[in-house]
Motif scaffolding. Structure first.
Motif, PDB file in Angstrom:
ATOM      1  N   ARG A 112       0.831  -1.206   0.000  1.00  0.00           N
ATOM      2  CA  ARG A 112       0.000   0.000   0.000  1.00  0.00           C
ATOM      3  C   ARG A 112       0.875   1.269   0.000  1.00  0.00           C
ATOM      4  NH1 ARG A 112      -2.899  -1.367   4.110  1.00  0.00           N
ATOM      5  NH2 ARG A 112      -4.588  -2.340   2.929  1.00  0.00           N
ATOM      6  N   ARG A 116       1.024   4.186  -2.812  1.00  0.00           N
ATOM      7  CA  ARG A 116       0.760   5.580  -2.454  1.00  0.00           C
ATOM      8  C   ARG A 116       1.890   6.499  -2.919  1.00  0.00           C
ATOM      9  NH1 ARG A 116       1.976   8.838   1.698  1.00  0.00           N
ATOM     10  NH2 ARG A 116       3.070   7.171   2.804  1.00  0.00           N
ATOM     11  N   GLU A 120       1.432   9.442  -5.737  1.00  0.00           N
ATOM     12  CA  GLU A 120       1.776  10.815  -5.370  1.00  0.00           C
ATOM     13  C   GLU A 120       2.844  11.373  -6.309  1.00  0.00           C
ATOM     14  OE1 GLU A 120       2.971  10.670  -1.340  1.00  0.00           O
ATOM     15  OE2 GLU A 120       0.915  10.675  -0.531  1.00  0.00           O
ATOM     16  N   GLU A 175      -5.875   4.509  -4.449  1.00  0.00           N
ATOM     17  CA  GLU A 175      -5.018   5.669  -4.229  1.00  0.00           C
ATOM     18  C   GLU A 175      -5.216   6.716  -5.315  1.00  0.00           C
ATOM     19  OE1 GLU A 175      -2.655   7.936  -2.020  1.00  0.00           O
ATOM     20  OE2 GLU A 175      -3.403   5.923  -1.487  1.00  0.00           O
ATOM     21  N   GLN A 179      -6.317  10.632  -4.692  1.00  0.00           N
ATOM     22  CA  GLN A 179      -5.584  11.786  -5.206  1.00  0.00           C
ATOM     23  C   GLN A 179      -6.448  12.627  -6.143  1.00  0.00           C
ATOM     24  OE1 GLN A 179      -2.594  12.907  -4.478  1.00  0.00           O
ATOM     25  NE2 GLN A 179      -2.081  11.247  -3.038  1.00  0.00           N
TER      26      GLN A 179
END
Length: 420
Positions: A112, A116, A120, A175, A179
């Motif tokens: 995870r 992430r 990002e 994710e 975002q």
């Protein structure tokens, strides 16, 4: 002469046992052993130990999918407790389990975090150099018993990789949704279940007319029937040499009797033996194997084609026996060469090992085996439910082989007679 050959056959009690009892037992044994290969593997599952130290999404999903696959018998405890990683490896090495899977602690959380950081970095436009270089990928260990077949290892690795990719993609979508929700004024949910969008339906290919479902009986009866009828070369060649050594053949030749009549009598008697062997194998497949909980043999819908294939395959075996009996000098030569050559031709022809798993060169070489012609001919009838056109190439090849072997037998007799 026919009566004489019948007496020779009947008085050889152990020879009759070899001709009928051995292939009959082989059909039952091999059909029973291979029956699980043609079923959905509900009863014979592969023993697997799963050590799930993760206890999160990845571990739970892998455990659930392995149990639902109907291939593995998944264990998570031994003697009422969970094993350590070293104990799992020792258990696999002892043979307590065929396969062991160890999922380390924190695997899902580690995955995870990887997702992430990757998302990002993609949304912020950061370069790969800005990523956290301290992250080290965790490894899921798959331990396999050294005696396990490579196919088992491949199936387990495929299942584990598939579940890891599924979890990774799901975390990636979650994710990306998070975002995107921060950047857009409206909520975005990309966590879509796609498991049932595409399904795979597996089935045996069958023609519109053919309704026979392949199973262990359909495949083993023709295979071991061919092995049975070709094993008559030991009895047939042995009788010919015994008659020659005792002087019986010379006495027969002093009477108004041709060598062709001598060969015909043996062909007539042993053709009956081969057809009886085939009948026994087929009756066993039709009526006895269902009593043992195995599938019943389906003969198809073309009995005339079945008769032609039975006669042609039997004649090819008889011709081979006549050739060996005419060329071999002693009973030992005929017995050893006949038995060994039949086993080799059976292995080459696909009786012991299916031809599709052989190397390319061996698949080409298998086409020279008369057992392969007979096996393919019976498979056309029993598995594909073909008719006369389907078995004609194999029946023709068997009859041509019989004619060539008959010529070899006559040549061997003529050559020996000239030397004497």
């Amino acid at each position: 002469m026919i009566y004489k050959d019948l007496l020779l056959l009947v008085r050889d009690v152990w020879g009759i046992v070899l001709l009928f009892l051995m292939p009959w037992a082989l059909v039952l044994l091999m059909t029973y052993l291979q029956d699980g290969t043609f079923r959905s593997i509900n009863e014979n599952r592969i023993s697997l130990y799963l050590l799930d130290a993760d206890r999160d999404s990845l571990g739970r999903r892998v455990s659930r999918q392995l149990a639902a696959s109907r291939i593995f018998n998944v264990s998570t405890e031994a003697d009422g407790r969970s094993l350590t990683a070293n104990e799992v490896e020792e258990a696999i090495a002892r043979g307590d389990y065929l396969i062991g899977i160890i999922i380390p602690e924190g695997t899902t959380e580690h995955l995870r975090e990887q997702v992430r950081h990757g998302v990002e970095r993609a949304f912020d436009g950061a370069s790969p150099a800005d990523a956290d270089t301290a992250r080290v990928p965790l490894t899921i260990r798959v331990l396999v018993d050294p005696t396990a077949k490579p196919s088992f290892r491949s199936s387990v690795m495929s299942a584990v990789r598939e579940e890891m990719l599924t979890i990774q993609n799901r975390l990636l979508l979650q994710e990306i949704s998070a975002q995107a929700g921060r950047l857009l004024p409206i909520p975005v949910d990309l966590n879509i279940e796609t498991g049932e969008w595409l399904t795979v339906d597996e089935a045996y290919a069958r023609s519109e007319e053919g309704r026979i479902v392949p199973n262990a009986t359909q495949h083993n009866v023709p295979a071991w029937s061919m092995f049975a009828i070709f094993f008559i070369v030991v009895s047939l060649a042995g009788n010919m040499i015994r008659e020659r050594e005792t002087g019986c053949l010379n006495r027969l030749m002093t009477m108004p009797c041709s060598y062709a009549a001598y060969l015909f009598s043996k062909m007539f008697v042993y053709l009956g033996v081969c057809l009886l062997q085939l009948a026994l194998m087929m009756v066993t497949g039709m009526y006895l194997t269902p009593l043992l909980g195995l599938p019943a043999l389906k003969l198809g819908h073309h009995l005339c084609a079945l008769l032609l294939m039975s006669v042609s395959a039997s004649l090819s075996a008889i011709g081979y026996g006549l050739a060996i009996g005419s060329i071999a000098r002693t009973n030992q030569q005929a017995s050893i060469f006949g038995a060994v050559s039949v086993v080799m031709l059976a292995a080459l022809g696909g009786v012991w090992i299916p031809t599709f798993v052989m190397p390319y060169f061996m698949r080409l070489a298998s086409r020279i085996s008369p057992l392969n012609w007979g096996l393919n001919g019976f498979n056309e009838l029993f598995v594909r439910d073909a008719g006369m056109a389907g078995i004609l190439p194999y029946a023709s090849a068997s009859l041509l082989f019989f004619a060539v072997m008959l010529g070899v037998a006559v040549y061997g007799r003529t050559s020996r007679h000239r030397k004497n």
